[in-house]
Write a protein that holds these residues in place. Sequence first.
Motif, short mmCIF file in Angstrom:
data_model
loop_
_atom_site.label_atom_id
_atom_site.label_comp_id
_atom_site.label_asym_id
_atom_site.label_seq_id
_atom_site.Cartn_x
_atom_site.Cartn_y
_atom_site.Cartn_z
N THR A 1 3.22 -2.78 -9.77
CA THR A 1 4.63 -3.18 -9.68
C THR A 1 4.89 -4.06 -8.46
OG1 THR A 1 5.18 -1.10 -8.55
CG2 THR A 1 5.46 -1.16 -10.95
N PHE A 2 4.07 -3.94 -7.45
CA PHE A 2 4.23 -4.70 -6.21
C PHE A 2 3.76 -6.15 -6.37
CE2 PHE A 2 2.51 -5.91 -1.99
CZ PHE A 2 3.66 -5.80 -1.25
N LEU A 3 2.61 -6.33 -7.00
CA LEU A 3 1.99 -7.64 -7.13
C LEU A 3 2.87 -8.70 -7.80
CD1 LEU A 3 -0.55 -9.39 -6.61
CD2 LEU A 3 -1.37 -8.64 -8.85
N PRO A 4 3.57 -8.39 -8.90
CA PRO A 4 4.40 -9.44 -9.53
C PRO A 4 5.43 -10.05 -8.58
CG PRO A 4 4.12 -7.60 -11.03
CD PRO A 4 3.55 -7.16 -9.71
N ALA B 1 -6.98 -6.25 1.00
CA ALA B 1 -7.15 -5.60 -0.30
C ALA B 1 -6.19 -6.21 -1.32
CB ALA B 1 -6.94 -4.09 -0.18
N LEU B 2 -4.98 -6.53 -0.89
CA LEU B 2 -4.01 -7.17 -1.76
C LEU B 2 -4.53 -8.52 -2.26
CD1 LEU B 2 -1.15 -7.40 -3.02
CD2 LEU B 2 -0.43 -8.45 -0.84
N LEU B 3 -5.28 -9.24 -1.42
CA LEU B 3 -5.79 -10.54 -1.83
C LEU B 3 -6.69 -10.45 -3.06
CD1 LEU B 3 -6.59 -12.53 1.44
CD2 LEU B 3 -4.54 -12.55 0.03
N LEU B 4 -7.41 -9.35 -3.22
CA LEU B 4 -8.26 -9.21 -4.41
C LEU B 4 -7.41 -9.26 -5.68
CD1 LEU B 4 -10.74 -6.41 -3.31
CD2 LEU B 4 -11.21 -8.86 -3.53
N ALA B 5 -6.33 -8.48 -5.71
CA ALA B 5 -5.45 -8.47 -6.89
C ALA B 5 -4.76 -9.82 -7.04
CB ALA B 5 -4.42 -7.35 -6.77
N LEU B 6 -4.33 -10.39 -5.94
CA LEU B 6 -3.65 -11.67 -5.98
C LEU B 6 -4.57 -12.75 -6.54
CD1 LEU B 6 -1.27 -12.84 -3.25
CD2 LEU B 6 -2.89 -14.44 -4.20
N ASN C 1 0.81 -1.22 0.00
CA ASN C 1 0.00 0.00 0.00
C ASN C 1 0.84 1.27 0.00
OD1 ASN C 1 -2.56 0.94 -0.41
ND2 ASN C 1 -3.12 0.97 1.74
N VAL C 2 2.12 1.12 -0.34
CA VAL C 2 3.02 2.25 -0.55
C VAL C 2 3.38 2.27 -2.03
CG1 VAL C 2 5.26 3.26 0.01
CG2 VAL C 2 3.91 2.12 1.80
N GLU C 3 3.82 1.12 -2.51
CA GLU C 3 4.16 0.94 -3.92
C GLU C 3 2.89 0.60 -4.70
OE1 GLU C 3 6.85 -2.14 -6.56
OE2 GLU C 3 7.20 -2.02 -4.41
N PRO C 4 2.75 1.09 -5.93
CA PRO C 4 1.56 0.75 -6.73
C PRO C 4 1.43 -0.77 -6.91
CG PRO C 4 2.78 2.52 -7.77
CD PRO C 4 3.63 2.03 -6.63
N VAL C 5 0.20 -1.25 -6.82
CA VAL C 5 -0.05 -2.69 -6.90
C VAL C 5 0.47 -3.28 -8.22
CG1 VAL C 5 -2.40 -2.56 -7.83
CG2 VAL C 5 -1.75 -4.49 -6.37
N GLU D 1 -4.47 4.85 -1.62
CA GLU D 1 -4.56 3.39 -1.51
C GLU D 1 -3.94 2.72 -2.74
OE1 GLU D 1 -5.65 1.58 1.05
OE2 GLU D 1 -6.32 3.30 2.25
N PRO D 2 -2.60 2.76 -2.86
CA PRO D 2 -1.96 2.16 -4.03
C PRO D 2 -2.13 0.65 -4.13
CG PRO D 2 -0.33 3.29 -2.63
CD PRO D 2 -1.66 3.45 -1.98
N VAL D 3 -2.63 -0.01 -3.08
CA VAL D 3 -2.85 -1.46 -3.13
C VAL D 3 -4.07 -1.81 -3.98
CG1 VAL D 3 -4.31 -1.65 -1.07
CG2 VAL D 3 -2.81 -3.55 -1.70
N LEU D 4 -4.94 -0.84 -4.21
CA LEU D 4 -6.15 -1.10 -4.99
C LEU D 4 -5.87 -0.99 -6.48
CD1 LEU D 4 -8.81 0.90 -2.93
CD2 LEU D 4 -8.49 -1.59 -3.01
N GLN D 5 -6.47 -1.89 -7.25
CA GLN D 5 -6.45 -1.78 -8.70
C GLN D 5 -7.53 -0.79 -9.12
OE1 GLN D 5 -5.05 -6.25 -9.95
NE2 GLN D 5 -7.18 -5.80 -10.15
N ASP D 6 -7.40 -0.24 -10.33
CA ASP D 6 -8.43 0.66 -10.84
C ASP D 6 -9.73 -0.08 -11.09
OD1 ASP D 6 -6.70 2.85 -10.77
OD2 ASP D 6 -6.02 2.51 -12.83
N ALA D 7 -9.64 -1.35 -11.46
CA ALA D 7 -10.82 -2.18 -11.72
C ALA D 7 -10.44 -3.62 -11.42
CB ALA D 7 -11.26 -2.04 -13.17
#
Length: 179
Positions: A50-53, A75-80, A44-48, A106-112
């Motif tokens: 670049t963080f998620l990979p 919130a990260l689990l949604l992207a994961l 939630n600091v770094e944009p998801v 909230e950089p952990v959230l995706q736009d969609a």
Amino acid sequence: MAQRKAIIFHGTGANPDVVWLPWLRRRLAERGYAVEAPHHPGLNVEPVATFLPRVLADHTFDEDTVLVGHSGGAALLLALLQHIEARVDQAFLVAGYCTPPNAADEPVLQDAYDWSAIRAHVRDLYFINSRDDPYGCDDQQGRAMFDRLGGTQIVRDDGHFGDVDQPFETFELLDRLID
């Protein structure tokens, strides 16, 4: 049957040794789980994007995997869940959210989100939120995810389920829900 595995993701600005996370690690280990509890200071600091990979590369996911996330970790689990290749057994989003819960960035959230992909990648999904969450990670956020994904929504009056000013050393409900 393969060994069950749990991956527990801490929240924004936290680490694996806060609130109920160490207790849950011990409980699951006692039950025979291989438990991973990574420390992600960039959550939630770094944009998801670049963080998620890196998170995906650090873990393996399969039908014997249980995912647990608290706050920003939920919130990260949604992207994961959207981006993994496998279907995990269970996912628990504690004080989770899918839209900005307050005025903070909230950089952990995706736009969609691809809600159907998320749903396809988890057998059993739980949203545990409080009506009185001080950060806006409340039952309405849980409902927004539940309405898109189904699963089970649990609404409590337990604040943020642990925070710097809210000791929450154990989480028996979560321990009972994990298969």
